[in-house]
Every structure is written in C-alpha cells, then in structure tokens.
Design a protein around this motif. Structure first.
Motif, PDB file in Angstrom:
ATOM      1  N   HIS A  80      -7.685  -3.916  -7.559  1.00  0.00           N
ATOM      2  CA  HIS A  80      -6.853  -3.839  -6.354  1.00  0.00           C
ATOM      3  C   HIS A  80      -6.443  -5.228  -5.882  1.00  0.00           C
ATOM      4  O   HIS A  80      -5.293  -5.448  -5.473  1.00  0.00           O
ATOM      5  CB  HIS A  80      -7.603  -3.107  -5.236  1.00  0.00           C
TER       6      HIS A  80
ATOM      7  N   THR B 186      -3.684   1.108   8.068  1.00  0.00           N
ATOM      8  CA  THR B 186      -3.730   0.633   6.683  1.00  0.00           C
ATOM      9  C   THR B 186      -5.122   0.170   6.278  1.00  0.00           C
ATOM     10  O   THR B 186      -5.614   0.492   5.188  1.00  0.00           O
ATOM     11  CB  THR B 186      -2.725  -0.506   6.462  1.00  0.00           C
TER      12      THR B 186
ATOM     13  N   VAL C 276      -7.436   1.346   3.099  1.00  0.00           N
ATOM     14  CA  VAL C 276      -7.926   0.438   2.056  1.00  0.00           C
ATOM     15  C   VAL C 276      -9.436   0.582   1.902  1.00  0.00           C
ATOM     16  O   VAL C 276      -9.964   0.665   0.781  1.00  0.00           O
ATOM     17  CB  VAL C 276      -7.553  -1.020   2.381  1.00  0.00           C
TER      18      VAL C 276
ATOM     19  N   TRP D 180       0.833  -1.209   0.000  1.00  0.00           N
ATOM     20  CA  TRP D 180       0.000   0.000   0.000  1.00  0.00           C
ATOM     21  C   TRP D 180       0.866   1.258   0.000  1.00  0.00           C
ATOM     22  O   TRP D 180       0.602   2.218  -0.717  1.00  0.00           O
ATOM     23  CB  TRP D 180      -0.923  -0.005   1.218  1.00  0.00           C
TER      24      TRP D 180
ATOM     25  N   TYR E 270       0.132   4.186  -2.672  1.00  0.00           N
ATOM     26  CA  TYR E 270      -0.841   5.229  -2.326  1.00  0.00           C
ATOM     27  C   TYR E 270      -0.462   6.129  -1.138  1.00  0.00           C
ATOM     28  O   TYR E 270      -0.374   7.331  -1.290  1.00  0.00           O
ATOM     29  CB  TYR E 270      -2.207   4.592  -2.058  1.00  0.00           C
TER      30      TYR E 270
END
Length: 564
Positions: free
Chosen positions: A302, A286, A290, A274, A278
């Motif tokens: 994804h 996290t 998401v 991740w 991003y």
C-alpha cells in the motif's frame, strides 16, 4: 495503558531530559504567522505564569523521552532560547549565554555533548546551526524543514534585536546603564520562557504512543491526513536497518506533491488515490478506511502504491510533469480541466493514467478517454456551470475502481465505453449551452475568463483550419470591433463576446492596432486569416452580427468540437 501526568515548567522539563522526535512525527512546519503569534503571547505575559497546554511523551531510555504531541512547541521554544543565547553573547555576557546553553545541551556519562532535542529529519542542521553555541563544523543540506527552522530563528533574533536596540539607543542615560537595562530585559524574557507551564503526559510504550497520537489528532486538532497515514505506516512497518523506509518513502510522496509549481494538497491526493482504488469516501472518513484495510501483511504494498500514485496524481494537475511531447494532447486535455477548475474526475483520471503507465491501456485509449472527459466538463462546468448532487464524483470514483481492477486493454475499453455513455446521458440542453456560451466574454474590464476564452478560440481556430502564423502559444486575443468603440459596461458585454474575438499572431496584432473593422478585415485576409461567411460584404460589425457569430460558434462547439 499506564499514563502519568505532571505539571512542569520549561526549565524543569529541559534539565536532565533528552527529547527524541520519533519517526511518525511531522517535520517542523511553523509558519512566520505562528512564530509571530507565539512571540506576541510571550511578550504580553512577561513575568507571569503562562500555560501552553499538554505535552505527550513515552519513555525510550532512562532519560530519553520520545515526543508524541508538542513537538512544534518544544522545537520553537528551544529555538527561542538559542536566539536569547546569541543576544547575551552580543551584549558581552558569555556567562549568561553559557548558563542558558546548559538547558540546550548536556553532557552524558562519557562527557560528550548531547543536545536536548534529538531529531532525525532536520539533522544535522538544527544541531549545528541553531542548538550549537559555537560555529558549525559539520556540512548540512537545507530543505523545507531547515528553512522553516531558520525563519523562526531569524524572527526571534530580529524581534530581540529591535527591543535591545531600544534600550541601547536611550539618550537619557549612560551607555552602561542602557546595557544593564537591555541585559535586564533579556533576562526577564529568558525567565518568562523558563516559567512557561505545561502538563507532561508520560506513556510507557511506543504502541501506546501511536494510539494516543491518533486519538489526540482526530479530535479536532489540525494534524493532516498525510501525517496520520505516515504514523499508521510507521506503526505497521518497523525499520529493520538504519534506513527508515517509511520515512524515506513518505518523504518522496510529500516532496513529489509539494515541489509542484502548482499548489497541491497532500490530503486531497490521499483521498483521490484511495477513491481510485477502493472506496468513495470523504476526507473525514478516509483514515478510518485505510486503517480497516491496511495491515502488517499488506502495508508495504500500500505504501508503494501511494508513492507511485503521487507522481501520476501530480501529473494530472502539473501538465509539465512526466508528459513527453508525443503525449501533448493528453496533457492539453488535463490542462483544460484545470482551466475549468474541475476536480471531480481526478480519481477516475488517476486510474486512467496509472493504467497507461502500467501499459494496461495504450496512449490512444488514454488520449480519447481524456478528450471525452474534457468535452463533457467544458459544457457541464465551463459553459453552463451545472451543479452535481454528488453523482458525478461517485461515478468517477466507481470508474477509477473498475479501471484499477482491469487486467487487460479489452476490459479497460469496455469500462471506458460505459463511462462515455454515462457522460452522453448527462449532456446539457442546447438552450442552456447557448445561453452560457453568450456569457463567456473577455475585455479589459472583464478579464476573469481570459484563459477560458483563449482555450475556446484556439480549439475553434484549429477546427476551422486557421492558418496560424507563429506558435499557438504566442497568439493574442483580438477584438474585431475595438473595445474603444464601446463606452458603457453593458456595451462591453457585447464587444467581449466570442463572436467579436479571434486569435492572431503578434505581428498581425501589431498591424491591426486599434483600426476599425473595415481596415482590420483587409489586414487579416492579407495575412491569410479566414473570416466567417456572415462577414462577407460587411464593413461594420453591428451588435446583431456579433451575436449571430457568437451563436454560430456556439452551435459549432456543442455539435462538433465538444461533442462527446
């Protein structure tokens, strides 16, 4: 959201219900320690009411309940009941075994056998090998989950067998009385399991279950980030056929990481993946990130990225994975970072490897970038043990995101050049490097840095064009002044310095044995090895000469070999 709550005993729970383990649940994963602890608690509370917590389910069909929370405990309890069943059979009490089996399997309206536990991930192993009272008839494969189930079953069977044997081996009464006592104890154990108390929380819908699942497992419960993500993807991507793509793809992610010979953590992978694309976030935040970004429209893409990233991420740490012989220099840089115990660059490196595999950058670009990262962390971490306030981790995450957004090699080259400039700005002071370099030692008494010492000596030898005899992986560390020449621990800090060490092939090592330096010098030169100029005309290495050679190698290292 409608929620019903009831107090239940295990025997009440199992009679008349079928429990489905839904697709978003994790595999059975209790370790032997968990099983042993459960057994101990049970034995300590025999004949007493014992509360085992809450179990959350939602309604699927009339008598079928899908388990949201409590799967591990329910599966373990069912496995234990099967072990008790087998013990009754061993004691020639088939009627007691059959009575217990009535709680493990049921007959449906068409008089077909239906097991209380309905699982997909361990099917048909759990049903055929554990739940079924008769011998297995359907072939099955054994994977990680099946091994965990079998271990739990064996632990329970062994514990029961040991206790039963104590009764059967009693020399103070007849064999019939011993058998009665054994059956009596086993019946008490069965009743203790049936009398376990829990609170059954029942929900109406699967959507409510997903929400409760996340809520329960983000309030201090030990569910992994990987399990929360699998749940989130399962919620967004509903199966349109018999093939559950979320289950299959997420299993690929887990298997890729867990099958590595190097111990790797799926949760750490998710964070690095991740961060490389991003946001620079902590593990704790996290999942929320998401959830904010991944929706029904983009969930499949994804999920596919996590699948492909898992392979690239593993290759960063497991350098025998995916790298070919023509890519060995890149793999060596990655292996060096593992030697330094450095993980900060991982998000940035993941983006680099991804860009290379996607053909956005060429191998030479990847190799050079990894080489510079290796050189920086050799000085920053391996030699000076410098500490970062978090800026370096953020720098690599930002670098990873920029590489991820690059459309061509030109953009990537500019981003990499900017990273190299930032690494150069963080170069450690020469004085700090030299002090740290002198503290890198290797002797029999101080062997913790052996891998690092081998790494340094190999790089130095290659730079100085040492004529290796044999493969580099076969080389051993030779102390020019034998370790036996020094007795105290303080002396070992001198004899173990890099200025007294060199790599030699196995044959040369045997010839050198424990000779004094004068004899070693002759052997080394006859075998084609090059010695430093400051050893010319020297028959005995003093502490001063060893320190001088260490300083020479340190200067060569920081100014030439590991210069970013």
């Amino acid at each position: 959201m409608k929620i019903e709550s009831q107090d239940k005993r295990i025997d009440e729970l199992l009679k008349g219900n079928i429990f489905l383990i839904p697709r978003f649940q994790r595999e059975y994963s209790w370790e032997p320690d968990h099983v042993a602890a459960f057994w101990s608690d049970l034995i300590e509370n025999m004949t007493e009411a014992y509360f085992i917590g809450a179990m959350v389910v939602y309604k699927v069909e009339r008598s079928t309940l899908a388990v949201v929370d409590g799967q591990q405990r329910l599966t373990t309890i069912t496995i234990l009941l099967c072990a008790i069943r087998e013990a009754f059979k061993d004691l020639d009490r088939p009627e007691l075994a059959e009575g217990l089996q009535a709680y493990i399997e049921q007959k449906d309206r068409e008089n077909k056998t239906v097991y209380v536990l309905k699982t997909e991930s361990s099917f048909p192993f759990l049903q055929e090998e554990i739940l079924k009272s008769d011998p297995a008839e359907v072939p099955f494969e054994v994977g990680r989950e099946e091994e965990a189930i079998q271990r739990a079953f064996d632990i329970f069977k062994n514990n029961i067998s040991e206790k039963v044997s104590e009764y059967l081996d009693n020399k103070e009464q007849s064999a019939d009385d011993n058998k009665k006592d054994a059956i009596g104890w086993l019946s008490i154990l069965r009743d203790t399991v049936f009398d376990l108390n829990l609170i059954l929380v029942t929900l109406d819908t699967e959507d409510d279950a997903y929400l409760i699942f996340e809520t329960l497992n983000t309030r201090g419960k030990d569910l992994a980030l990987a399990d929360l993500l699998r749940n989130h993807f399962a919620k967004l991507i509903r199966s349109a056929s018999e093939v559950d793509q979320v289950k299959e793809k997420w299993s690929r992610v887990q298997d890729t990481i867990k099958s590595s010979p190097i111990q790797l953590d799926p949760d750490t992978f998710i964070v690095h993946s991740w961060q490389s694309r991003y946001d620079f976030v902590t593990k704790a935040k996290t999942f929320q990130k998401v959830k904010d970004r991944v929706n029904k429209k983009n969930a499949k893409s994804h999920l596919d990225r996590f699948v492909s990233d898992s392979e690239q991420w593993r290759s960063i740490f497991d350098t025998e994975y995916l790298w070919s012989k023509s890519e060995r220099e890149a793999a060596r840089s990655l292996k060096a970072l593992r030697t330094f115990k450095v993980v900060q660059p991982s998000p940035g490196i993941l983006s680099l490897v991804r860009a290379y595999r996607d053909k956005t950058i060429k191998y030479r670009t990847l190799r050079n970038a990894l080489s510079n990262i290796e050189k920086f962390h050799f000085s920053f971490n391996a030699i000076t043990s410098s500490r970062s306030s978090g800026g370096i981790s953020g720098m690599y995450s930002s670098f990873g995101r920029q590489i991820f957004q690059c459309n061509d090699s030109g953009e990537a080259a500019r981003v990499i050049a900017d990273l190299v400039s930032k690494l150069q700005e963080r170069e450690v002071l020469s004085s700090e490097f030299d002090v740290g370099f002198e503290q890198v030692i290797y002797t029999n008494r101080h062997s913790s840095q052996k891998t690092l010492v081998q790494y340094i000596l190999r790089k130095v030898a290659i730079f100085e064009s040492q004529p290796f005899i044999g493969e580099t992986d076969d080389l051993t560390i030779e102390h020019l002044v034998p370790q036996s020449s020094y007795k105290s621990d303080e002396d070992h800090l001198i004899v173990g310095q890099l200025g007294n060490l060199m790599l030699v092939d196995q044959k040369t090592n045997e010839l050198l044995s424990t000779n004094e330096f004068k004899e070693k010098k002759v052997i080394l030169e006859s075998r084609g090895y090059k010695l430093p100029e400051l050893f010319d005309g020297v028959d005995e290495l003093s502490e001063e000469i060893i320190r001088s050679n260490t300083q020479r190698i340190a200067e060569l290292s920081r100014e030439k070999i590991w210069k970013v």
